[in-house]
Design a protein around this motif. Structure first.
Motif, PDB file in Angstrom:
ATOM      1  N   ALA A  31      38.353  42.680  53.143  1.00  0.00           N
ATOM      2  CA  ALA A  31      38.814  43.158  51.842  1.00  0.00           C
ATOM      3  C   ALA A  31      39.800  44.300  52.009  1.00  0.00           C
ATOM      4  CB  ALA A  31      37.635  43.616  50.998  1.00  0.00           C
ATOM      5  N   LEU A  32      39.607  45.137  53.032  1.00  0.00           N
ATOM      6  CA  LEU A  32      40.481  46.288  53.190  1.00  0.00           C
ATOM      7  C   LEU A  32      41.710  45.968  54.033  1.00  0.00           C
ATOM      8  CD1 LEU A  32      37.638  48.781  53.832  1.00  0.00           C
ATOM      9  CD2 LEU A  32      38.968  48.540  51.774  1.00  0.00           C
ATOM     10  N   ALA A  33      41.554  45.060  54.972  1.00  0.00           N
ATOM     11  CA  ALA A  33      42.613  44.894  55.961  1.00  0.00           C
ATOM     12  C   ALA A  33      43.787  44.088  55.455  1.00  0.00           C
ATOM     13  CB  ALA A  33      42.044  44.243  57.212  1.00  0.00           C
ATOM     14  N   LEU A 139      35.469  34.758  43.488  1.00  0.00           N
ATOM     15  CA  LEU A 139      36.419  35.370  42.557  1.00  0.00           C
ATOM     16  C   LEU A 139      36.164  36.871  42.426  1.00  0.00           C
ATOM     17  CD1 LEU A 139      36.724  32.667  39.775  1.00  0.00           C
ATOM     18  CD2 LEU A 139      38.341  33.215  41.579  1.00  0.00           C
ATOM     19  N   GLY A 140      34.894  37.274  42.487  1.00  0.00           N
ATOM     20  CA  GLY A 140      34.599  38.701  42.444  1.00  0.00           C
ATOM     21  C   GLY A 140      35.239  39.432  43.613  1.00  0.00           C
ATOM     22  N   TYR A 141      35.191  38.782  44.781  1.00  0.00           N
ATOM     23  CA  TYR A 141      35.821  39.334  45.976  1.00  0.00           C
ATOM     24  C   TYR A 141      37.337  39.357  45.807  1.00  0.00           C
ATOM     25  CZ  TYR A 141      37.356  38.961  50.902  1.00  0.00           C
ATOM     26  OH  TYR A 141      37.976  39.124  52.103  1.00  0.00           O
ATOM     27  N   ALA A 142      37.894  38.227  45.311  1.00  0.00           N
ATOM     28  CA  ALA A 142      39.350  38.149  45.125  1.00  0.00           C
ATOM     29  C   ALA A 142      39.822  39.212  44.143  1.00  0.00           C
ATOM     30  CB  ALA A 142      39.735  36.757  44.634  1.00  0.00           C
ATOM     31  N   LYS A 143      38.999  39.475  43.113  1.00  0.00           N
ATOM     32  CA  LYS A 143      39.384  40.450  42.091  1.00  0.00           C
ATOM     33  C   LYS A 143      39.601  41.831  42.716  1.00  0.00           C
ATOM     34  CE  LYS A 143      36.899  42.763  38.596  1.00  0.00           C
ATOM     35  NZ  LYS A 143      35.713  42.773  37.739  1.00  0.00           N
ATOM     36  N   ILE A 144      38.648  42.272  43.547  1.00  0.00           N
ATOM     37  CA  ILE A 144      38.793  43.579  44.185  1.00  0.00           C
ATOM     38  C   ILE A 144      40.011  43.596  45.102  1.00  0.00           C
ATOM     39  CG2 ILE A 144      37.678  45.258  45.687  1.00  0.00           C
ATOM     40  CD1 ILE A 144      36.327  45.000  43.029  1.00  0.00           C
ATOM     41  N   LEU A 145      40.199  42.505  45.852  1.00  0.00           N
ATOM     42  CA  LEU A 145      41.357  42.445  46.755  1.00  0.00           C
ATOM     43  C   LEU A 145      42.653  42.608  45.986  1.00  0.00           C
ATOM     44  CD1 LEU A 145      39.504  41.386  49.020  1.00  0.00           C
ATOM     45  CD2 LEU A 145      41.299  39.800  49.585  1.00  0.00           C
TER      46      LEU A 145
END
Lengths: 209, 206
Positions: A31-33, A139-145
């Motif tokens: 998520a950060l990289a 999608l929750g992960y994609a949203k933060i990204l």
């Protein structure tokens, strides 16, 4: 088609109050990289969504036949196969993005979101609910990204999806300079911390003692 | 000299946590006390040093086009690498349980979880990329020796990062953090500041 209450929760909760990155603390590495620019972040988010959804369905279909002792290996093999397919597809159709993502596509295998959802949800639930849970968490992960990448690209290089937003002479002459630090790894952590801060300030239940 | 340079670079410049965010999940979860952080850091270093040379040999001797099979099979690398890692972690777990029960008890659940630690898989994938580099490049991995040195450096870098964070978090338990930032939020900011300070190593040359 209307969804039952439980399925709706499986789909929608990960987008907000049970977000995999900011609440469950899963899948932070990638998520950060990959968030220095929007395009790789979006591709990464969609890849993870597809893989979590399919892996959830596959494991959910097999959940009664997998011996308990070797379930981690079975899950890893299913995930590794899916990741290999996605990686080859990206190389074929979006080569530039796959170069930018470099090793992080392969690292989806060890992304904790996958193992976490497979263990916590797909091993106990039917394929349809697992599919929705996979889509929701992806999608929750994609949203933060996408949120992190939006700020990093806009403030760091003055562009969005590579299109020029802030790099005009009028803005530059007024004294605005792109902040190169935003493109460096540390700022990804700090922006992510701000998202967590904002979310927990609005939702007192999530605050830690 | 090249090996020393590779070692120092992989500890400080290409630090697994601060430059690539690899292994963040267990890094954040296990960094509450220095003692467990040290145990996990040592276990990660050990598993890295064992798995990376095996994956290096697998990559150069079997999967690459010039390997013994004569076919380019690099698309299989994800599955094979993770299988090697999971297998070796299982083996290490059994050996530790048999010969050092006290260490086994103190590591507990973290030992099997190393199999899905991104730092281990990430190091193997970075190794795969670095094989193709020019031998003059300071990052290049040219042989089994440099693969072991790279694994050792990455492991020590990870160990250093987790012990440092655990020490800060032990002290931070006494400070008054805004409620919404407590726990995860402030930890992210601390790691961000630590990563900034590690950026000063980026021009390091030996």
């Amino acid at each position: 088609m209307s969804l039952s209450k439980k399925n709706k929760e499986a789909l929608l909760n990960p987008l907000s109050i049970n977000n995999p990155v900011t609440v469950q603390v899963l899948g932070i590495c990638s998520a950060l990289a990959v968030t220095a620019q929007l395009e790789p972040a979006l591709v990464m988010g969609l890849s993870v969504t597809v893989i979590v959804a399919i892996a959830n369905v596959v494991i959910s279909l097999m959940r009664n036949t997998i011996p308990n002792r070797i379930r981690i290996i079975v899950q890893l093999v299913v995930v590794a196969t899916l990741v290999t397919i996605v990686s080859e597809v990206l190389k074929a159709f979006a080569y530039d993005v796959s170069v930018q993502l470099s090793v992080y596509v392969g690292l989806i295998i060890t992304n904790c979101i996958l193992m976490g959802r497979l263990e916590a949800f797909a091993m106990q639930n039917g394929p349809w609910a697992s599919f929705l849970d996979g889509i929701g968490n992806g999608l929750g992960y994609a949203k933060i990204l996408v949120i992190v990448a939006f700020f990093r690209e806009l403030l760091g290089s003055g562009t969005l999806f590579g299109f020029n937003i802030l790099n005009y002479d009028a803005i530059q002459e007024a004294g605005y300079i792109n902040n190169g630090l935003m493109l460096m790894p540390p700022m990804a952590l700090i922006i992510c911390a701000c998202i967590i801060w904002w979310q927990r300030a609005h939702n007192k239940d999530l605050q830690e003692k | 000299m090249d090996l020393l340079s590779l070692l120092v670079r992989s500890i400080f410049v290409d630090n697994m946590i601060f430059a690539f965010f690899l292994g963040m999940c267990s890094y954040l979860a296990v960094s509450k006390s220095v003692k467990t952080a040290l145990g996990l850091g040592l276990a990660v270093t050990f598993v890295l040093v064992v798995t990376l040379p095996v994956n290096y040999l697998l990559q150069t001797k079997v999967l690459a086009a010039e390997g013994i099979l004569g076919i380019d099979l690099t698309f299989l690398s994800f599955i094979l690498f993770i299988a090697v890692i999971a297998g070796i972690v299982q083996l290490v777990e059994m050996v530790v349980e048999k010969f050092a029960p006290s260490l086994y008890a103190s590591l507990g659940i973290f030992l099997p979880l190393i199999a899905v630690n991104c730092a281990i898989m990430g190091a193997s994938l970075f190794m795969q990329q670095r094989i193709g580099l020019e031998p003059t490049d300071p990052k290049a991995i040219t042989g089994i020796g440099s693969a072991i040195v790279y694994a050792l450096g990455s492991g020590i870098g990870w160990l250093l990062a987790i012990v440092a964070l655990a020490a800060i978090r032990e002290k931070m338990a006494y400070s008054n953090v805004p409620p919404a930032l407590r726990g995860l939020g402030i930890t992210f900011i601390v790691v961000g500041l630590m990563a900034m300070s590690f950026m000063c190593f980026s021009g390091l040359k030996l």
